[in-house]
Design a protein around this motif. Sequence first.
Motif, PDB file in Angstrom:
ATOM      1  N   TYR A   1       0.835  -1.197   0.000  1.00 32.43           N
ATOM      2  CA  TYR A   1       0.000   0.000   0.000  1.00 32.43           C
ATOM      3  C   TYR A   1       0.873   1.252   0.000  1.00 32.43           C
ATOM      4  CZ  TYR A   1      -4.066  -2.908   1.030  1.00 32.43           C
ATOM      5  OH  TYR A   1      -5.070  -3.831   0.961  1.00 32.43           O
ATOM      6  N   LEU A   2       0.228   2.380  -0.233  1.00 39.08           N
ATOM      7  CA  LEU A   2       0.926   3.648  -0.264  1.00 39.08           C
ATOM      8  C   LEU A   2       0.130   4.662   0.545  1.00 39.08           C
ATOM      9  CD1 LEU A   2       3.375   5.083  -1.608  1.00 39.08           C
ATOM     10  CD2 LEU A   2       1.810   5.819  -3.410  1.00 39.08           C
ATOM     11  N   ARG A   3       0.780   5.238   1.549  1.00 39.79           N
ATOM     12  CA  ARG A   3       0.146   6.296   2.345  1.00 39.79           C
ATOM     13  C   ARG A   3       0.430   7.623   1.662  1.00 39.79           C
ATOM     14  NH1 ARG A   3      -3.584   6.175   6.157  1.00 39.79           N
ATOM     15  NH2 ARG A   3      -2.492   4.394   7.096  1.00 39.79           N
ATOM     16  N   VAL A   4      -0.630   8.303   1.244  1.00 34.61           N
ATOM     17  CA  VAL A   4      -0.502   9.570   0.530  1.00 34.61           C
ATOM     18  C   VAL A   4      -0.874  10.707   1.467  1.00 34.61           C
ATOM     19  CG1 VAL A   4      -1.225  10.909  -1.465  1.00 34.61           C
ATOM     20  CG2 VAL A   4      -1.122   8.408  -1.620  1.00 34.61           C
ATOM     21  N   HIS A   5       0.083  11.556   1.751  1.00 32.30           N
ATOM     22  CA  HIS A   5      -0.158  12.744   2.591  1.00 32.30           C
ATOM     23  C   HIS A   5      -0.281  13.959   1.669  1.00 32.30           C
ATOM     24  CE1 HIS A   5       0.887  10.699   6.408  1.00 32.30           C
ATOM     25  NE2 HIS A   5       1.778  10.045   5.684  1.00 32.30           N
ATOM     26  N   THR A   6      -1.388  14.666   1.778  1.00 30.27           N
ATOM     27  CA  THR A   6      -1.594  15.875   0.987  1.00 30.27           C
ATOM     28  C   THR A   6      -1.927  17.032   1.915  1.00 30.27           C
ATOM     29  OG1 THR A   6      -4.001  15.703   0.695  1.00 30.27           O
ATOM     30  CG2 THR A   6      -2.611  14.389  -0.794  1.00 30.27           C
ATOM     31  N   ALA A   7      -2.074  18.204   1.328  1.00 32.87           N
ATOM     32  CA  ALA A   7      -2.439  19.376   2.125  1.00 32.87           C
ATOM     33  C   ALA A   7      -3.830  19.226   2.728  1.00 32.87           C
ATOM     34  CB  ALA A   7      -2.376  20.623   1.258  1.00 32.87           C
ATOM     35  N   ALA A   8      -4.639  18.293   2.191  1.00 32.07           N
ATOM     36  CA  ALA A   8      -6.011  18.106   2.682  1.00 32.07           C
ATOM     37  C   ALA A   8      -6.153  16.939   3.649  1.00 32.07           C
ATOM     38  CB  ALA A   8      -6.955  17.906   1.494  1.00 32.07           C
ATOM     39  N   GLY A   9      -5.095  16.143   3.834  1.00 31.15           N
ATOM     40  CA  GLY A   9      -5.189  14.995   4.732  1.00 31.15           C
ATOM     41  C   GLY A   9      -4.355  13.844   4.211  1.00 31.15           C
ATOM     42  N   SER A  10      -4.708  12.622   4.605  1.00 29.05           N
ATOM     43  CA  SER A  10      -3.954  11.459   4.151  1.00 29.05           C
ATOM     44  C   SER A  10      -4.897  10.302   3.861  1.00 29.05           C
ATOM     45  CB  SER A  10      -2.920  11.038   5.195  1.00 29.05           C
ATOM     46  OG  SER A  10      -3.552  10.552   6.368  1.00 29.05           O
ATOM     47  N   ALA A  11      -4.437   9.377   3.011  1.00 30.26           N
ATOM     48  CA  ALA A  11      -5.246   8.216   2.649  1.00 30.26           C
ATOM     49  C   ALA A  11      -4.320   7.076   2.266  1.00 30.26           C
ATOM     50  CB  ALA A  11      -6.187   8.544   1.492  1.00 30.26           C
ATOM     51  N   LEU A  12      -4.828   5.850   2.403  1.00 27.13           N
ATOM     52  CA  LEU A  12      -4.077   4.657   2.052  1.00 27.13           C
ATOM     53  C   LEU A  12      -4.653   4.080   0.768  1.00 27.13           C
ATOM     54  CD1 LEU A  12      -1.777   2.971   3.410  1.00 27.13           C
ATOM     55  CD2 LEU A  12      -3.575   1.456   4.260  1.00 27.13           C
ATOM     56  N   ILE A  13      -3.797   3.892  -0.237  1.00 22.30           N
ATOM     57  CA  ILE A  13      -4.248   3.331  -1.508  1.00 22.30           C
ATOM     58  C   ILE A  13      -3.365   2.146  -1.869  1.00 22.30           C
ATOM     59  CG2 ILE A  13      -5.097   5.563  -2.320  1.00 22.30           C
ATOM     60  CD1 ILE A  13      -2.657   5.743  -4.161  1.00 22.30           C
ATOM     61  N   LEU A  14      -3.870   1.296  -2.736  1.00 26.30           N
ATOM     62  CA  LEU A  14      -3.107   0.142  -3.208  1.00 26.30           C
ATOM     63  C   LEU A  14      -2.347   0.553  -4.463  1.00 26.30           C
ATOM     64  CD1 LEU A  14      -2.443  -2.847  -2.828  1.00 26.30           C
ATOM     65  CD2 LEU A  14      -4.444  -3.403  -4.204  1.00 26.30           C
ATOM     66  N   TYR A  15      -1.069   0.878  -4.280  1.00 24.31           N
ATOM     67  CA  TYR A  15      -0.265   1.362  -5.399  1.00 24.31           C
ATOM     68  C   TYR A  15       1.204   1.286  -5.011  1.00 24.31           C
ATOM     69  CZ  TYR A  15       0.142   3.874  -9.825  1.00 24.31           C
ATOM     70  OH  TYR A  15       0.404   4.209 -11.134  1.00 24.31           O
ATOM     71  N   ARG A  16       2.082   1.197  -6.009  1.00 27.86           N
ATOM     72  CA  ARG A  16       3.510   1.093  -5.736  1.00 27.86           C
ATOM     73  C   ARG A  16       4.155   2.470  -5.682  1.00 27.86           C
ATOM     74  NH1 ARG A  16       6.990  -2.654  -9.225  1.00 27.86           N
ATOM     75  NH2 ARG A  16       6.436  -1.099 -10.801  1.00 27.86           N
ATOM     76  N   LEU A  17       5.104   2.640  -4.757  1.00 32.66           N
ATOM     77  CA  LEU A  17       5.801   3.915  -4.622  1.00 32.66           C
ATOM     78  C   LEU A  17       6.546   4.264  -5.908  1.00 32.66           C
ATOM     79  CD1 LEU A  17       6.766   6.313  -2.907  1.00 32.66           C
ATOM     80  CD2 LEU A  17       8.646   4.873  -2.098  1.00 32.66           C
ATOM     81  N   ALA A  18       7.181   3.270  -6.534  1.00 32.74           N
ATOM     82  CA  ALA A  18       7.944   3.542  -7.759  1.00 32.74           C
ATOM     83  C   ALA A  18       7.046   4.088  -8.859  1.00 32.74           C
ATOM     84  CB  ALA A  18       8.645   2.270  -8.227  1.00 32.74           C
ATOM     85  N   ASP A  19       5.849   3.532  -9.000  1.00 34.60           N
ATOM     86  CA  ASP A  19       4.926   4.014 -10.036  1.00 34.60           C
ATOM     87  C   ASP A  19       4.421   5.414  -9.704  1.00 34.60           C
ATOM     88  OD1 ASP A  19       5.191   1.666 -11.463  1.00 34.60           O
ATOM     89  OD2 ASP A  19       3.497   0.701 -10.475  1.00 34.60           O
ATOM     90  N   ALA A  20       4.177   5.669  -8.413  1.00 25.17           N
ATOM     91  CA  ALA A  20       3.706   6.993  -8.006  1.00 25.17           C
ATOM     92  C   ALA A  20       4.775   8.059  -8.279  1.00 25.17           C
ATOM     93  CB  ALA A  20       3.344   6.976  -6.520  1.00 25.17           C
ATOM     94  N   ILE A  21       6.033   7.739  -7.965  1.00 26.35           N
ATOM     95  CA  ILE A  21       7.120   8.691  -8.205  1.00 26.35           C
ATOM     96  C   ILE A  21       7.248   8.987  -9.693  1.00 26.35           C
ATOM     97  CG2 ILE A  21       9.631   8.969  -8.109  1.00 26.35           C
ATOM     98  CD1 ILE A  21       9.595   7.470  -5.455  1.00 26.35           C
ATOM     99  N   GLU A  22       7.048   7.975 -10.524  1.00 25.86           N
ATOM    100  CA  GLU A  22       7.106   8.180 -11.966  1.00 25.86           C
ATOM    101  C   GLU A  22       6.017   9.142 -12.423  1.00 25.86           C
ATOM    102  OE1 GLU A  22       6.612   5.513 -16.061  1.00 25.86           O
ATOM    103  OE2 GLU A  22       7.083   4.533 -14.156  1.00 25.86           O
ATOM    104  N   GLU A  23       4.814   9.019 -11.844  1.00 23.68           N
ATOM    105  CA  GLU A  23       3.719   9.907 -12.232  1.00 23.68           C
ATOM    106  C   GLU A  23       3.910  11.320 -11.696  1.00 23.68           C
ATOM    107  OE1 GLU A  23      -0.107   8.342 -11.389  1.00 23.68           O
ATOM    108  OE2 GLU A  23       0.108   6.653 -12.758  1.00 23.68           O
ATOM    109  N   LEU A  24       4.704  11.466 -10.632  1.00 26.73           N
ATOM    110  CA  LEU A  24       4.937  12.783 -10.035  1.00 26.73           C
ATOM    111  C   LEU A  24       6.231  13.412 -10.554  1.00 26.73           C
ATOM    112  CD1 LEU A  24       3.933  11.999  -6.347  1.00 26.73           C
ATOM    113  CD2 LEU A  24       2.671  13.414  -7.962  1.00 26.73           C
ATOM    114  N   ALA A  25       6.740  12.881 -11.666  1.00 27.77           N
ATOM    115  CA  ALA A  25       8.020  13.358 -12.195  1.00 27.77           C
ATOM    116  C   ALA A  25       8.009  14.850 -12.515  1.00 27.77           C
ATOM    117  CB  ALA A  25       8.403  12.551 -13.439  1.00 27.77           C
TER     118      ALA A  25
END
Length: 258
Positions: free
Chosen positions: A177-201
Motif C-alpha cells: 500500500y501507499l500512504r498519501v499525505h496531501t495538504a487536505a489529509g492522508s489516505a491509504l491506496i493500493l499502489y507502488r511507490l515507484a509508479d507513483a514517483i514516476e507519475e509525479l516526475a
Amino acid sequence: MRERVVLRQAGLHILIAAAIGAVVATIGPFGTFVRMPTGARYLYWLIIIPLNWAQILAAVIGLVRWSAAARWPETAVVSAGCVIASVPAAFEVLLLEAWLGPPGHAPPAFLGVWPYVVLLSLVIALPVIKIGRGVLPLPNAAPAVRPAAGPTAPNFLGRVPRHVRGAPLCLASEDHYLRVHTAAGSALILYRLADAIEELAGMDGIQVHRSFWVAADAVAGVERSGRRVSLRLTNGLLVPVSRTFLAKVRAAGWLDRG
C-alpha cells in the motif's frame, strides 16, 4: 495502522456483500424465487454473493499487483476480475443448487451456469466499485477522474480519494500500500511507490528514502540525531533521510532549512 485500515475495509465489504445478497434473495432471479423456499433462497444468495465478491476482489488485486493490469482502465481491470472469479463461482453455484435446490432438481451443466455468473458479477461489481471509489480498497488503476495538468494537480491525484485531494506533501510505502499525505489529509491506496514517483516526475520533489518521497514545498525543517537526518514537514510528519539519498537532498538545499 495499515492493519486497522484493512480490517475496517474488510468489514465494509462484508456489509456491502451481505446487503446485496439480501436484495438479490428478495428478488429471486434465475428462477430461485419459484423453485426455492424462502429460507433456502436467502441462504443461497447470502452465501454465493459474499463469496463471489471476495473472489472478485482477490482477482482484481492479483491482476494489479502481479501484472501490467495496474495501468489498465479501472473498468477493464474489474471486468477481467469478474470473468476470472466467475469460474470458481460457477462451480460453487452448482454445489449450492445441489444442496438447496428442490428434491429431484438436477443442477445445470457448468456452461449453462457460467455466463449468468459472469453477467451477475459485472452487474453487481461495476456499479458498486464506481459508487465506492475512494472508500473501498480497490486497486487504483487508471484514475477515474483526471485533474487538469499542472504542478499542483498531477494525474496521480486522480488515484487519491476526493476528500483528501490536494497538493502532495509526502508518499510513504506500507507493504503493498501507499500512504498519501496531501495538504487536505492522508489516505491509504493500493499502489507502488515507484509508479507513483514516476507519475509525479513533473513535480518538485525527491525520493529521500526507499519508502518515502517528499515534495519540496513540504519541507519545513531538518532534525539531526547523531548521523541520522530527518525532514520535518509542514504537516508535522518526520521523514527519515537514508544515506543513499542524502547527497541528493543536500544538493536540493533542503538541509539548510533550519
